[in-house]
Design a protein around this motif. Sequence first.
Motif, PDB file in Angstrom:
ATOM      1  N   ALA A  14       0.935  -1.052  -0.105  1.00 29.57           N
ATOM      2  CA  ALA A  14      -0.084   0.178  -0.031  1.00 29.57           C
ATOM      3  C   ALA A  14       0.961   1.190  -0.025  1.00 29.57           C
ATOM      4  CB  ALA A  14      -0.889   0.082   1.335  1.00 29.57           C
ATOM      5  N   THR A  15       1.984   1.300   0.727  1.00 31.73           N
ATOM      6  CA  THR A  15       2.981   2.350   0.918  1.00 31.73           C
ATOM      7  C   THR A  15       3.536   2.540  -0.585  1.00 31.73           C
ATOM      8  OG1 THR A  15       3.326   2.087   3.140  1.00 31.73           O
ATOM      9  CG2 THR A  15       4.968   3.139   1.963  1.00 31.73           C
ATOM     10  N   CYS A  16       3.982   1.434  -1.208  1.00 32.25           N
ATOM     11  CA  CYS A  16       4.540   1.459  -2.448  1.00 32.25           C
ATOM     12  C   CYS A  16       3.518   2.176  -3.420  1.00 32.25           C
ATOM     13  CB  CYS A  16       4.904   0.223  -2.886  1.00 32.25           C
ATOM     14  SG  CYS A  16       6.354  -0.643  -1.966  1.00 32.25           S
ATOM     15  N   ARG A  17       2.419   1.944  -3.355  1.00 34.53           N
ATOM     16  CA  ARG A  17       1.222   2.427  -4.373  1.00 34.53           C
ATOM     17  C   ARG A  17       1.295   3.998  -4.082  1.00 34.53           C
ATOM     18  NH1 ARG A  17       0.126  -0.784  -8.366  1.00 34.53           N
ATOM     19  NH2 ARG A  17      -0.312  -3.036  -7.527  1.00 34.53           N
ATOM     20  N   ILE A  18       1.339   4.358  -2.875  1.00 31.96           N
ATOM     21  CA  ILE A  18       1.389   6.010  -2.521  1.00 31.96           C
ATOM     22  C   ILE A  18       2.739   6.467  -3.221  1.00 31.96           C
ATOM     23  CG2 ILE A  18       1.614   7.544  -0.763  1.00 31.96           C
ATOM     24  CD1 ILE A  18      -1.181   6.641  -1.323  1.00 31.96           C
ATOM     25  N   GLU A  19       3.727   5.523  -3.110  1.00 25.90           N
ATOM     26  CA  GLU A  19       4.975   6.357  -3.625  1.00 25.90           C
ATOM     27  C   GLU A  19       4.878   6.536  -5.137  1.00 25.90           C
ATOM     28  OE1 GLU A  19       7.678   7.666  -2.037  1.00 25.90           O
ATOM     29  OE2 GLU A  19       6.629   7.323  -0.243  1.00 25.90           O
ATOM     30  N   MET A  20       4.309   5.646  -5.638  1.00 21.15           N
ATOM     31  CA  MET A  20       4.111   5.332  -7.002  1.00 21.15           C
ATOM     32  C   MET A  20       3.242   6.999  -7.506  1.00 21.15           C
ATOM     33  SD  MET A  20       3.453   1.659  -8.179  1.00 21.15           S
ATOM     34  CE  MET A  20       3.107   1.875  -9.976  1.00 21.15           C
ATOM     35  N   ALA A  21       1.991   7.083  -6.529  1.00 21.95           N
ATOM     36  CA  ALA A  21       1.324   8.234  -7.061  1.00 21.95           C
ATOM     37  C   ALA A  21       2.238   9.529  -6.708  1.00 21.95           C
ATOM     38  CB  ALA A  21       0.290   8.341  -6.099  1.00 21.95           C
ATOM     39  N   GLN A  44      -1.665   8.714 -11.325  1.00 21.74           N
ATOM     40  CA  GLN A  44      -1.668   9.081  -9.962  1.00 21.74           C
ATOM     41  C   GLN A  44      -2.899   8.706  -9.030  1.00 21.74           C
ATOM     42  OE1 GLN A  44      -0.566  13.367  -9.481  1.00 21.74           O
ATOM     43  NE2 GLN A  44      -1.021  13.414  -7.526  1.00 21.74           N
ATOM     44  N   GLN A  45      -3.879   9.249  -9.528  1.00 26.82           N
ATOM     45  CA  GLN A  45      -5.323   8.785  -8.928  1.00 26.82           C
ATOM     46  C   GLN A  45      -5.582   7.451  -8.764  1.00 26.82           C
ATOM     47  OE1 GLN A  45      -7.095  11.283  -7.505  1.00 26.82           O
ATOM     48  NE2 GLN A  45      -5.270  12.610  -8.301  1.00 26.82           N
ATOM     49  N   SER A  51      -4.276   1.864  -3.413  1.00 25.16           N
ATOM     50  CA  SER A  51      -3.831   1.946  -2.134  1.00 25.16           C
ATOM     51  C   SER A  51      -4.746   2.079  -0.815  1.00 25.16           C
ATOM     52  CB  SER A  51      -2.827   3.268  -1.896  1.00 25.16           C
ATOM     53  OG  SER A  51      -2.152   3.430  -0.297  1.00 25.16           O
ATOM     54  N   GLU A  52      -5.739   2.726  -1.207  1.00 25.85           N
ATOM     55  CA  GLU A  52      -7.045   2.857  -0.036  1.00 25.85           C
ATOM     56  C   GLU A  52      -7.736   1.514  -0.213  1.00 25.85           C
ATOM     57  OE1 GLU A  52     -11.010   5.416  -0.326  1.00 25.85           O
ATOM     58  OE2 GLU A  52      -9.580   6.525  -0.863  1.00 25.85           O
TER      59      GLU A  52
END
Length: 151
Positions: A14-21, A44-45, A51-52
């Motif tokens: 989930a953190t990695c997904r935010i970092e991709m964003a 990004q969205q 992640s959510e």
Amino acid sequence: MRFQQLSELLGYVATCRIEMAKLYSRLQVEADSTRVKMMLEYFQQHQKSVSEKLENYIDEAPKKVLDTWYKDISFEDFVKRCHDTVLTANMSEEDVLDLHLNLDNRLIDLLQKTAEHSSCSDIAGALNDLVRVEKIQQQRLVHSSIRMDDL
């Protein structure tokens, strides 16, 4: 990075997904092309949404599943990879899509590898379902990106 419990691994994904964003946001500022900027905004969205959803899955999953222990599950420093990734200002839509698929497939492979190392078939099944959903979302994202080219 080494993971011992499934909850750690899923939280890290989930953190990695935010970092991709965040990466896509940074690239969006640097990009010259309006179409590339639109694509990066879309990606990004999408990453924030994924992640959510993963965080919601973690919140709703049985504690017994999340507390599952693993040996020998290790993964690269994905956050560093996102921070170190640079594309030129004249990046193309293809460059962005290639980057996204490379990063996305790394995370999907981590989940798949974890499923293969699961001793419990229920947990392996849950992880395989998660991999299946991730792949479907990836296909939809690629199709949406291709449709952007048709505009």
